[in-house]
Design a protein around this motif. Sequence first.
Motif, PDB file in Angstrom:
ATOM      1  N   HIS A   1       4.187   5.512  -5.531  1.00  0.00           N
ATOM      2  CA  HIS A   1       4.148   5.515  -6.992  1.00  0.00           C
ATOM      3  C   HIS A   1       3.166   6.574  -7.509  1.00  0.00           C
ATOM      4  CE1 HIS A   1       4.248   3.946 -11.094  1.00  0.00           C
ATOM      5  NE2 HIS A   1       2.926   3.981 -11.091  1.00  0.00           N
ATOM      6  N   GLU A   2       2.004   6.666  -6.887  1.00  0.00           N
ATOM      7  CA  GLU A   2       1.016   7.659  -7.300  1.00  0.00           C
ATOM      8  C   GLU A   2       1.539   9.078  -7.077  1.00  0.00           C
ATOM      9  OE1 GLU A   2      -2.596   6.843  -5.278  1.00  0.00           O
ATOM     10  OE2 GLU A   2      -2.983   4.951  -6.334  1.00  0.00           O
ATOM     11  N   THR A   3       2.234   9.283  -5.951  1.00  0.00           N
ATOM     12  CA  THR A   3       2.803  10.604  -5.661  1.00  0.00           C
ATOM     13  C   THR A   3       3.847  10.987  -6.706  1.00  0.00           C
ATOM     14  OG1 THR A   3       2.452  10.274  -3.284  1.00  0.00           O
ATOM     15  CG2 THR A   3       4.008  11.997  -3.939  1.00  0.00           C
ATOM     16  N   ASP A   4       4.719  10.023  -7.047  1.00  0.00           N
ATOM     17  CA  ASP A   4       5.740  10.293  -8.060  1.00  0.00           C
ATOM     18  C   ASP A   4       5.105  10.576  -9.418  1.00  0.00           C
ATOM     19  OD1 ASP A   4       7.613   9.886  -6.129  1.00  0.00           O
ATOM     20  OD2 ASP A   4       8.185   7.872  -6.771  1.00  0.00           O
TER      21      ASP A   4
ATOM     22  N   ALA B   1       0.840  -1.205   0.000  1.00  0.00           N
ATOM     23  CA  ALA B   1       0.000   0.000   0.000  1.00  0.00           C
ATOM     24  C   ALA B   1       0.873   1.251   0.000  1.00  0.00           C
ATOM     25  CB  ALA B   1      -0.925  -0.010   1.213  1.00  0.00           C
ATOM     26  N   GLU B   2       1.959   1.202   0.782  1.00  0.00           N
ATOM     27  CA  GLU B   2       2.868   2.345   0.836  1.00  0.00           C
ATOM     28  C   GLU B   2       3.587   2.531  -0.495  1.00  0.00           C
ATOM     29  OE1 GLU B   2       6.818   3.845   3.333  1.00  0.00           O
ATOM     30  OE2 GLU B   2       5.636   2.134   4.050  1.00  0.00           O
ATOM     31  N   VAL B   3       3.993   1.404  -1.108  1.00  0.00           N
ATOM     32  CA  VAL B   3       4.656   1.472  -2.408  1.00  0.00           C
ATOM     33  C   VAL B   3       3.719   2.061  -3.450  1.00  0.00           C
ATOM     34  CG1 VAL B   3       5.613   0.097  -4.291  1.00  0.00           C
ATOM     35  CG2 VAL B   3       6.238  -0.429  -1.928  1.00  0.00           C
TER      36      VAL B   3
ATOM     37  N   LEU C   1       3.908  14.392 -13.637  1.00  0.00           N
ATOM     38  CA  LEU C   1       2.874  15.077 -14.409  1.00  0.00           C
ATOM     39  C   LEU C   1       3.005  16.589 -14.240  1.00  0.00           C
ATOM     40  CD1 LEU C   1       0.217  15.231 -16.048  1.00  0.00           C
ATOM     41  CD2 LEU C   1      -1.004  14.932 -13.870  1.00  0.00           C
ATOM     42  N   LEU C   2       3.177  17.018 -12.995  1.00  0.00           N
ATOM     43  CA  LEU C   2       3.315  18.444 -12.716  1.00  0.00           C
ATOM     44  C   LEU C   2       4.553  19.021 -13.398  1.00  0.00           C
ATOM     45  CD1 LEU C   2       2.307  20.936 -11.199  1.00  0.00           C
ATOM     46  CD2 LEU C   2       3.627  20.176  -9.207  1.00  0.00           C
ATOM     47  N   MET C   3       5.670  18.271 -13.360  1.00  0.00           N
ATOM     48  CA  MET C   3       6.900  18.739 -13.983  1.00  0.00           C
ATOM     49  C   MET C   3       6.741  18.873 -15.499  1.00  0.00           C
ATOM     50  SD  MET C   3       9.061  19.480 -11.720  1.00  0.00           S
ATOM     51  CE  MET C   3      10.389  19.760 -12.866  1.00  0.00           C
ATOM     52  N   ASN C   4       6.026  17.940 -16.114  1.00  0.00           N
ATOM     53  CA  ASN C   4       5.778  18.037 -17.556  1.00  0.00           C
ATOM     54  C   ASN C   4       4.943  19.264 -17.884  1.00  0.00           C
ATOM     55  OD1 ASN C   4       6.556  15.635 -19.530  1.00  0.00           O
ATOM     56  ND2 ASN C   4       6.280  14.777 -17.495  1.00  0.00           N
TER      57      ASN C   4
ATOM     58  N   THR D   1       2.963  19.251   0.382  1.00  0.00           N
ATOM     59  CA  THR D   1       3.422  17.876   0.602  1.00  0.00           C
ATOM     60  C   THR D   1       4.734  17.848   1.377  1.00  0.00           C
ATOM     61  OG1 THR D   1       4.054  15.800  -0.504  1.00  0.00           O
ATOM     62  CG2 THR D   1       4.649  17.849  -1.604  1.00  0.00           C
ATOM     63  N   ASP D   2       4.929  16.719   2.055  1.00  0.00           N
ATOM     64  CA  ASP D   2       6.187  16.518   2.778  1.00  0.00           C
ATOM     65  C   ASP D   2       7.196  15.736   1.954  1.00  0.00           C
ATOM     66  OD1 ASP D   2       5.239  17.836   5.032  1.00  0.00           O
ATOM     67  OD2 ASP D   2       4.330  16.006   5.849  1.00  0.00           O
ATOM     68  N   ASN D   3       6.718  15.104   0.878  1.00  0.00           N
ATOM     69  CA  ASN D   3       7.593  14.322   0.017  1.00  0.00           C
ATOM     70  C   ASN D   3       8.150  15.220  -1.081  1.00  0.00           C
ATOM     71  OD1 ASN D   3       8.941  12.384  -1.419  1.00  0.00           O
ATOM     72  ND2 ASN D   3       7.131  11.220  -2.022  1.00  0.00           N
ATOM     73  N   LEU D   4       9.319  15.789  -0.838  1.00  0.00           N
ATOM     74  CA  LEU D   4       9.910  16.752  -1.768  1.00  0.00           C
ATOM     75  C   LEU D   4      11.077  16.165  -2.559  1.00  0.00           C
ATOM     76  CD1 LEU D   4       9.975  19.870   0.593  1.00  0.00           C
ATOM     77  CD2 LEU D   4       8.293  19.338  -1.171  1.00  0.00           C
ATOM     78  N   LYS D   5      11.185  14.837  -2.561  1.00  0.00           N
ATOM     79  CA  LYS D   5      12.347  14.193  -3.169  1.00  0.00           C
ATOM     80  C   LYS D   5      12.519  14.581  -4.635  1.00  0.00           C
ATOM     81  CE  LYS D   5      14.452   9.655  -3.900  1.00  0.00           C
ATOM     82  NZ  LYS D   5      14.306   8.183  -3.727  1.00  0.00           N
ATOM     83  N   LEU D   6      11.439  14.533  -5.406  1.00  0.00           N
ATOM     84  CA  LEU D   6      11.530  14.819  -6.832  1.00  0.00           C
ATOM     85  C   LEU D   6      11.560  16.316  -7.131  1.00  0.00           C
ATOM     86  CD1 LEU D   6       9.193  12.121  -8.426  1.00  0.00           C
ATOM     87  CD2 LEU D   6      11.668  12.107  -8.236  1.00  0.00           C
ATOM     88  N   PHE D   7      11.335  17.138  -6.118  1.00  0.00           N
ATOM     89  CA  PHE D   7      11.384  18.585  -6.312  1.00  0.00           C
ATOM     90  C   PHE D   7      12.730  19.174  -5.924  1.00  0.00           C
ATOM     91  CE2 PHE D   7       6.853  17.708  -5.738  1.00  0.00           C
ATOM     92  CZ  PHE D   7       6.299  18.425  -6.788  1.00  0.00           C
ATOM     93  N   GLU D   8      13.608  18.354  -5.356  1.00  0.00           N
ATOM     94  CA  GLU D   8      14.892  18.849  -4.880  1.00  0.00           C
ATOM     95  C   GLU D   8      15.952  18.779  -5.971  1.00  0.00           C
ATOM     96  OE1 GLU D   8      15.680  16.463  -1.477  1.00  0.00           O
ATOM     97  OE2 GLU D   8      14.235  17.499  -0.189  1.00  0.00           O
TER      98      GLU D   8
END
Length: 563
Positions: free
Chosen positions: A45-48, A39-41, A53-56, A98-105
């Motif tokens: 995946h949905e968050t990424d 469930a966490e995975v 999508l946002l980056m595109n 969001t707290d998940n900023l991995k792809l925004f860093e």
Amino acid sequence: MEKEEFANGTNSHVDFASRAPTLSPTYYVDPNATVVDFAEVENEHETDAITVLLMNVVIIGCLLLAYYVKQHRIYYLPESAGALMLGMVIGGVARLSTDNLKLFEFSPEVFFFFLLPPIIFEAGYSLKRKDFFQNIGAITLYAMVGTMISTFIVGFAIFYFAKAGLFGKHSIDTENPMEALLFGALISAVDPVATLSIMGSAELNCDPLLYSLVFGESVLNDAIAISLFRVFLKYYDPDGPDFSESEIPSALLNFCSVSVLSIAVGVTLGLTASYMYKHTSLSDYPNLETSLLFCFCYLCYATAEAVELSGIMALFFNGIVLSHYNSYNLSSTAHVASEQIFSTLATITETLVFVYMGMVVFTGKFANFNFRFSITALLLCLVGRLFNIFPLSYLANFCREGNERIPLKMQCVLWFAGLRGAIAFALAANMPGNHRDLYATATLFICIFTTVVCGGVTEKILTHFGMKQGSRVGAHESDDEMNGSATYSPHRGNNNFRGFKRVWKTFDDEVLKLYFGGSHQTTAADQHRGNFELGSYSYEISAQSSEVDELEVNGDLDMNVKA
């Protein structure tokens, strides 16, 4: 009871339960095994997916903004500045939502190994080599000697200012000047990404000599600054304040050897690729030609980095060599496709670089920002560049004649054009010690200031000093340049060579081109370059000399190549 079908096609009832083993199965459980929460995975995946999508959407928005800026000639808002500010907005929204900023860093490794190589290779591959090598003396002075001057002025000034308490207590290391010299090296990197994005804009009509000097300096200076940074890093020990200034000559010698070897790697791999293309029938398979060219680009960069050399310098000269020799070996389809693909990749990666730089303002999680330090560093960058441009231009003019001399007005624009960008920030993110955040925030402040403020007034500066194309008295451009057409010049040049240039030209024509591409004999690639059409592109070839004189791209995209 289940049914089992036999080979003869008949069905029979078989009791599988009677065939079951009588022993209970044995399960072995590894106590160190990681339990996967599916469930966490799935949520990650949905968050990424949403982030991508946002980056595109952001990249599409930046490209449309670039179109709007070009269409309406909004000179005070460079494309890079627009992408950077849009990135700041996205970074701020991401930080709040969001707290998940991995792809925004901002990731320095992703930048150096995935985003930067296409930009540098495209810059070398599409370079107007005649302009570059005609000014190689001045460019080398600015890039090599000037970078060292700027590094030591900024580094030692920062160190002694901190020692005097200007930035407060425990701001930076006041015992070991090597930390400040590391900052001086990284902040002296004039970013080719920022320079190409602003000074290279066709709408600005920048003077060809000025652009050649600024662009050439930015590429070589960038590689030299990185090399200096890495060399100084080897000599930096945060726990060893007993730094001896006698180690500086050794560090500079190491730096010179790194620069020479980096160029050697790029030239060698470029010649290897050209030889392979020349002596095979790859021109029969355009998709393989283009794919291999792309792979050789990354091979060169990765090879140089793997042996601790400068990937930027190696890749830039690799692009020059491939353009000079291998352009003869490519089929007509691959010739056009490779240029368009690398140009497209460079545009997208440039946009991503500035977007990520903007986002990192809010997603960087910096713990220390010293406004006084940042302003002082910005002013010292201007002082360092002052002692770089004007004295070295004076020296360069001793070897230049007539209209080729660098006028004082052009020197003022060169002083102003020291744009800092993502390369400096990526190096700052790799700073050692406990003061990394201080250096990173100061670097980010300088990058944003030079991109938004300095980039925004570039057009006014060029106009004020008369540095637009054709406005400088005595400037000599070809007819196609004066008409504003985009010109790609793989093998331009006049035949009035003297001394060493004449020897080199003879050796290049009679030996190197014979083995690597572009010999006086008609090659298979030359035969492929007859009159042909590709989509809406029309090409006309006239076989009058062994040199590709010029490739003019006019409004209707008719290209004339003299092969």
